[in-house]
Design a protein around this motif. Structure first.
Motif, mmCIF file in Angstrom:
data_model
loop_
_atom_site.group_PDB
_atom_site.id
_atom_site.type_symbol
_atom_site.label_atom_id
_atom_site.label_comp_id
_atom_site.label_asym_id
_atom_site.label_seq_id
_atom_site.Cartn_x
_atom_site.Cartn_y
_atom_site.Cartn_z
ATOM 1 N N ASN A 1 0.804 -1.223 0.000
ATOM 2 C CA ASN A 1 0.000 0.000 0.000
ATOM 3 C C ASN A 1 0.838 1.275 0.000
ATOM 4 N N ILE A 2 2.139 1.156 0.226
ATOM 5 C CA ILE A 2 3.007 2.336 0.300
ATOM 6 C C ILE A 2 3.307 2.897 -1.087
ATOM 7 N N VAL A 3 3.072 4.211 -1.232
ATOM 8 C CA VAL A 3 3.505 4.944 -2.422
ATOM 9 C C VAL A 3 4.235 6.174 -1.899
ATOM 10 N N HIS B 1 10.910 10.067 5.346
ATOM 11 C CA HIS B 1 10.267 9.845 4.050
ATOM 12 C C HIS B 1 8.755 9.941 4.169
ATOM 13 N N SER B 2 8.146 10.518 3.128
ATOM 14 C CA SER B 2 6.692 10.660 3.072
ATOM 15 C C SER B 2 6.099 9.546 2.229
ATOM 16 N N VAL B 3 5.062 8.924 2.761
ATOM 17 C CA VAL B 3 4.343 7.876 2.041
ATOM 18 C C VAL B 3 2.850 8.162 2.115
ATOM 19 N N THR B 4 2.123 7.665 1.139
ATOM 20 C CA THR B 4 0.662 7.773 1.146
ATOM 21 C C THR B 4 0.097 6.365 1.061
ATOM 22 N N ILE B 5 -0.920 6.121 1.889
ATOM 23 C CA ILE B 5 -1.614 4.832 1.856
ATOM 24 C C ILE B 5 -3.121 5.101 1.828
ATOM 25 N N PRO B 6 -3.924 4.127 1.392
ATOM 26 C CA PRO B 6 -5.380 4.324 1.413
ATOM 27 C C PRO B 6 -5.875 4.489 2.854
ATOM 28 N N ARG B 7 -6.902 5.280 3.017
ATOM 29 C CA ARG B 7 -7.485 5.565 4.325
ATOM 30 C C ARG B 7 -7.985 4.302 5.036
ATOM 31 N N ASN B 8 -8.329 3.279 4.269
ATOM 32 C CA ASN B 8 -8.875 2.053 4.869
ATOM 33 C C ASN B 8 -7.804 0.985 5.112
ATOM 34 N N VAL C 1 -5.305 8.837 2.090
ATOM 35 C CA VAL C 1 -6.130 9.345 0.994
ATOM 36 C C VAL C 1 -7.272 8.360 0.763
ATOM 37 N N ALA C 2 -8.372 8.847 0.178
ATOM 38 C CA ALA C 2 -9.501 7.984 -0.159
ATOM 39 C C ALA C 2 -9.000 6.849 -1.059
ATOM 40 N N PRO C 3 -9.447 5.632 -0.810
ATOM 41 C CA PRO C 3 -8.950 4.477 -1.591
ATOM 42 C C PRO C 3 -9.029 4.668 -3.101
ATOM 43 N N GLU C 4 -10.096 5.322 -3.573
ATOM 44 C CA GLU C 4 -10.249 5.485 -5.027
ATOM 45 C C GLU C 4 -9.253 6.488 -5.622
#
Length: 197
Positions: free
Chosen positions: A69-71, A91-98, A114-117
């Motif tokens: 899930n890591i971007v 480091h900064s990563v974004t993963i889906p909220r769920n 962030v929202a999964p979609e």
């Protein structure tokens, strides 16, 4: 034991890191990995991650292997996309909220949700300094992210990221505005870009 070492060497040859799940697929148990680590043949560099002592540790690669899930995003994506020369301290990563990351991983990164979609919008791959491909957002998504997260970022990094993007020969303003509309920040993006392009 010698056979297991040669198998581990082979597994490490692709990017320097041995994942315990890959080792298990080749018949090497966690107990054998622990034994090799105890003997100093390999060292544990993360949960389920090992490398040979003579290897060069790639922290971005190791982080990317922790979870699918890591971007990499924000300051780290600016660096990976060549829009900043500063390697982020965290480091900064974004993963889906769920989804979630382990407490230990969350302590070692700046985690954005962030929202999964919207998680896969602009997702691509970039090479680390060591030449290993890792998941990262493209420049246009990164610009949207830093504008959305402006309050969490220092002025120097923010301004240099925007200016470097505006000077980039490969920028895609149509795509930037498409993303901006998806995130509901079209006006904010227009204001930041005015006078730079």
């Amino acid at each position: 034991m010698k056979d297991s070492l040669s198998i581990l060497r082979n597994l490490a040859s692709k990017n320097g890191i041995i994942q315990s799940k890959d080792a298990a697929e080749h018949g090497i148990t966690r107990a054998v990995l622990h034994l090799h680590a105890k003997q100093g043949n390999i060292e544990r560099v993360g949960h389920g991650l090992y490398m040979f002592s003579d290897g060069i540790f790639d922290d971005l690669l190791a982080l990317s292997l922790v979870s699918d899930n890591i971007v990499f995003s924000h300051e780290t994506a600016l660096f990976l996309n060549g829009l900043s020369e500063r390697t982020p301290f965290l480091h900064s990563v974004t993963i889906p909220r769920n989804k979630y990351l382990s407490a230990k991983t969350r302590q070692s990164v700046e985690c954005h949700y962030v929202a999964p979609e919207l998680h896969s919008v602009g997702k691509t791959s970039r090479n680390t300094t060591f030449g290993n491909p890792v998941p990262c957002y493209d420049p246009e998504r990164t610009i949207c992210d830093i504008i959305r997260g402006r309050r969490r970022m220092d002025d120097e990094t923010f301004i240099s990221g925007i200016v470097n993007y505006s000077k980039s020969k490969t920028k895609n303003l149509v795509l930037l505005m498409e993303y901006a509309r998806m995130f509901g920040i079209a006006e904010a993006v227009k204001r930041q870009m005015e006078g730079l392009i």
